[in-house]
Design an enzyme around this catalytic site. Structure first.
Site, PDB file in Angstrom:
ATOM      1  N   ASP A 257     -18.853  33.643  85.067  1.00  0.00           N
ATOM      2  CA  ASP A 257     -19.540  32.665  84.221  1.00  0.00           C
ATOM      3  C   ASP A 257     -19.354  31.294  84.879  1.00  0.00           C
ATOM      4  O   ASP A 257     -18.253  30.739  84.871  1.00  0.00           O
ATOM      5  CB  ASP A 257     -18.934  32.680  82.814  1.00  0.00           C
ATOM      6  N   VAL A 258     -20.425  30.755  85.438  1.00  0.00           N
ATOM      7  CA  VAL A 258     -20.298  29.518  86.223  1.00  0.00           C
ATOM      8  C   VAL A 258     -19.917  28.308  85.371  1.00  0.00           C
ATOM      9  O   VAL A 258     -19.516  27.276  85.919  1.00  0.00           O
ATOM     10  CB  VAL A 258     -21.591  29.201  87.021  1.00  0.00           C
TER      11      VAL A 258
ATOM     12  N   ILE B 122     -35.112  34.316  90.884  1.00  0.00           N
ATOM     13  CA  ILE B 122     -35.040  33.578  92.143  1.00  0.00           C
ATOM     14  C   ILE B 122     -33.720  33.881  92.875  1.00  0.00           C
ATOM     15  O   ILE B 122     -33.693  34.033  94.096  1.00  0.00           O
ATOM     16  CB  ILE B 122     -35.192  32.062  91.865  1.00  0.00           C
TER      17      ILE B 122
ATOM     18  N   LYS C  23     -31.876  18.975  85.066  1.00  0.00           N
ATOM     19  CA  LYS C  23     -32.446  19.211  86.402  1.00  0.00           C
ATOM     20  C   LYS C  23     -32.597  17.896  87.169  1.00  0.00           C
ATOM     21  O   LYS C  23     -32.459  17.869  88.399  1.00  0.00           O
ATOM     22  CB  LYS C  23     -33.799  19.923  86.281  1.00  0.00           C
TER      23      LYS C  23
ATOM     24  N   ARG D 138     -30.870  38.286  89.099  1.00  0.00           N
ATOM     25  CA  ARG D 138     -32.262  38.350  88.634  1.00  0.00           C
ATOM     26  C   ARG D 138     -33.077  37.203  89.223  1.00  0.00           C
ATOM     27  O   ARG D 138     -32.534  36.197  89.669  1.00  0.00           O
ATOM     28  CB  ARG D 138     -32.235  38.212  87.109  1.00  0.00           C
TER      29      ARG D 138
ATOM     30  N   TYR E 207     -32.545  20.876  79.357  1.00  0.00           N
ATOM     31  CA  TYR E 207     -32.927  21.407  80.668  1.00  0.00           C
ATOM     32  C   TYR E 207     -33.493  20.316  81.576  1.00  0.00           C
ATOM     33  O   TYR E 207     -33.103  20.201  82.743  1.00  0.00           O
ATOM     34  CB  TYR E 207     -33.973  22.502  80.443  1.00  0.00           C
TER      35      TYR E 207
HETATM   36  N1  NAD Z   1     -38.588  30.833  86.627  1.00  0.00           N
HETATM   37  C1  NAD Z   1     -39.151  29.646  86.756  1.00  0.00           C
HETATM   38  O1  NAD Z   1     -40.335  29.446  86.445  1.00  0.00           O
HETATM   39  C2  NAD Z   1     -38.359  28.503  87.308  1.00  0.00           C
HETATM   40  C3  NAD Z   1     -39.035  27.318  87.638  1.00  0.00           C
HETATM   41  C4  NAD Z   1     -38.320  26.259  88.158  1.00  0.00           C
HETATM   42  C5  NAD Z   1     -36.959  26.374  88.330  1.00  0.00           C
HETATM   43  N2  NAD Z   1     -36.331  27.523  87.986  1.00  0.00           N
HETATM   44  C6  NAD Z   1     -34.888  27.592  88.192  1.00  0.00           C
HETATM   45  O2  NAD Z   1     -34.600  28.669  89.044  1.00  0.00           O
HETATM   46  C7  NAD Z   1     -33.329  29.198  88.718  1.00  0.00           C
HETATM   47  C8  NAD Z   1     -33.457  30.683  88.458  1.00  0.00           C
HETATM   48  O3  NAD Z   1     -34.456  30.897  87.503  1.00  0.00           O
HETATM   49  P1  NAD Z   1     -34.961  32.367  87.202  1.00  0.00           P
HETATM   50  O4  NAD Z   1     -36.328  32.273  86.679  1.00  0.00           O
HETATM   51  O5  NAD Z   1     -34.651  33.229  88.347  1.00  0.00           O
HETATM   52  O6  NAD Z   1     -33.998  32.711  85.950  1.00  0.00           O
HETATM   53  P2  NAD Z   1     -33.466  34.105  85.428  1.00  0.00           P
HETATM   54  O7  NAD Z   1     -33.197  33.927  83.985  1.00  0.00           O
HETATM   55  O8  NAD Z   1     -34.355  35.222  85.857  1.00  0.00           O
HETATM   56  O9  NAD Z   1     -32.099  34.274  86.231  1.00  0.00           O
HETATM   57  C9  NAD Z   1     -31.015  33.462  85.945  1.00  0.00           C
HETATM   58  C10 NAD Z   1     -29.756  34.274  86.207  1.00  0.00           C
HETATM   59  O10 NAD Z   1     -28.641  33.437  85.876  1.00  0.00           O
HETATM   60  C11 NAD Z   1     -27.703  34.227  85.189  1.00  0.00           C
HETATM   61  N3  NAD Z   1     -26.844  33.391  84.363  1.00  0.00           N
HETATM   62  C12 NAD Z   1     -27.145  32.805  83.175  1.00  0.00           C
HETATM   63  N4  NAD Z   1     -26.077  32.166  82.707  1.00  0.00           N
HETATM   64  C13 NAD Z   1     -25.080  32.334  83.616  1.00  0.00           C
HETATM   65  C14 NAD Z   1     -23.743  31.906  83.687  1.00  0.00           C
HETATM   66  N5  NAD Z   1     -23.174  31.190  82.698  1.00  0.00           N
HETATM   67  N6  NAD Z   1     -23.014  32.246  84.766  1.00  0.00           N
HETATM   68  C15 NAD Z   1     -23.564  32.997  85.756  1.00  0.00           C
HETATM   69  N7  NAD Z   1     -24.819  33.446  85.733  1.00  0.00           N
HETATM   70  C16 NAD Z   1     -25.566  33.111  84.669  1.00  0.00           C
HETATM   71  C17 NAD Z   1     -28.539  35.192  84.363  1.00  0.00           C
HETATM   72  O11 NAD Z   1     -27.790  36.315  83.932  1.00  0.00           O
HETATM   73  C18 NAD Z   1     -29.654  35.540  85.333  1.00  0.00           C
HETATM   74  O12 NAD Z   1     -29.332  36.665  86.121  1.00  0.00           O
HETATM   75  C19 NAD Z   1     -32.829  28.405  87.521  1.00  0.00           C
HETATM   76  O13 NAD Z   1     -32.003  27.378  87.979  1.00  0.00           O
HETATM   77  C20 NAD Z   1     -34.095  27.847  86.936  1.00  0.00           C
HETATM   78  O14 NAD Z   1     -33.849  26.667  86.224  1.00  0.00           O
HETATM   79  C21 NAD Z   1     -36.990  28.597  87.486  1.00  0.00           C
END
Ligand code: NAD
Length: 278
Positions: free
Chosen positions: A71-72, A26, A168, A24, A164
């Site tokens: 599960d990471v 990014i 980060k 999902r 969080y």
């Molecule tokens: N969306 C934002 O605004 C934003 C901004 C800055 C940074 N980020 C970072 O970008 C990255 C992705 O964010 P996103 O918005 O795409 O998030 P998202 O929630 O859409 O996707 C995260 C994915 O990680 C998976 N996941 C969760 N726990 C897991 C685990 N234990 N093992 C394996 N997979 C797992 C989820 O199932 C999901 O598919 C994250 O590191 C987030 O911190 C996001």
């Protein structure tokens, strides 16, 4: 897996991109980016439905893609999945660590400690586990590689997200340590720091009153937030030959948040609108 075990290079692909959280957001955008560039893609996620659907979509588009239920937060699971990826597709040449849990505003005094610890376990330890397992694989393959950790504007400044935000920040430092340790193997390690990314989940949080779009836009230099594909493009750049001498950096993909967050909130106002952040 140890340094002494040789691992084959991928056959019939420009490399192997491993993306944690690839189901999902990014991570999915990064997976699409590397599939389009001709790399075989390994999607690691706990969301089986989305992960499998994206793997099918990429394969239907002519790419080589596989989903791995992973599960990471569990180091042994990540290690086992890394071995399966190497056997199925070949050694990783690219790793993107996008898996994370994303919180809402919380008080340190009142937060649930179990949820706090789980977030560190997934976001920080999960990244560490992936970097270790696939980093060892890249060393064994002896062909260099690229790792991009997914940080955030939370890597740069305090925001009221107790697990969080420091997690980060710690990832930014971990990225530097890995860059130092892996550079001699030709492996570059960088991080991206997105601001609020316009995903369906952000839109849902805005709709639920958990994020204020007016406040968000008031502290950015640009009038548009990044989409997941913008972050994927930055990740792609960091993994490309154009970035061959870049390692250990944190690249903001932030529509000018870093430049704007203090400027736009100056008590004397901004030059084009006195007294208000306008
Ligand atoms: N969306 C934002 O605004 C934003 C901004 C800055 C940074 N980020 C970072 O970008 C990255 C992705 O964010 P996103 O918005 O795409 O998030 P998202 O929630 O859409 O996707 C995260 C994915 O990680 C998976 N996941 C969760 N726990 C897991 C685990 N234990 N093992 C394996 N997979 C797992 C989820 O199932 C999901 O598919 C994250 O590191 C987030 O911190 C996001």
């Amino acid at each position: 897996m140890t340094d002494s075990q040789p691992i084959s290079r991928p056959a019939g692909a420009a490399g192997v991109a491993v993306v944690t959280g690839g189901g999902r957001g990014i991570g999915a955008a990064a997976a699409r980016h590397f599939a389009k560039a001709g790399l075989a893609v390994a999607l690691l996620d706990v969301d089986r439905a989305r992960g499998r659907a994206l793997a099918d979509e990429l394969a239907a588009g002519g790419g080589q893609a596989r989903f791995y239920d992973c599960d990471v937060s569990d180091a042994a699971v990540v290690d086992a999945v890394a071995a399966r990826v190497a056997a199925d597709l070949g050694a990783a040449t690219v790793l993107v660590t996008s898996a994370a849990l994303i919180p809402n505003t919380e008080s340190i005094m009142e937060m649930d400690l179990a949820a706090h610890d789980r977030m560190w376990r997934v976001n920080y330890h999960g990244t560490l586990h992936a970097c270790r397992s696939f980093g060892r694989q890249m060393i064994a393959a002896g062909q260099g590689g690229n790792i991009v950790t997914v940080g955030s504007i939370n890597s740069l400044l305090p925001l009221p997200l107790p697990a969080y935000n420091p997690g980060k920040a710690a990832l930014a430092r971990l990225t530097q340590l890995l860059a130092d340790e892996l550079g001699r193997h030709g492996i570059r390690v960088n991080s991206v720091a997105p601001t609020y990314v316009m995903t369906p989940e952000l839109q849902a949080r805005i709709d639920a009153g958990q994020r204020d779009l007016g406040k968000i836009m008031g502290v950015h230099a640009l009038p548009t937030l990044p989409e997941p594909s913008d972050v994927a493009d930055a990740i792609g750049f960091l993994c490309s030959p154009a970035a061959r001498t870049i390692t250990g950096i944190l690249l903001p993909v932030d529509s000018g948040w870093t430049a704007g967050v203090s400027y736009m909130t100056y008590a004397g106002g901004v030059p084009w609108g006195r007294g208000a952040a306008g």
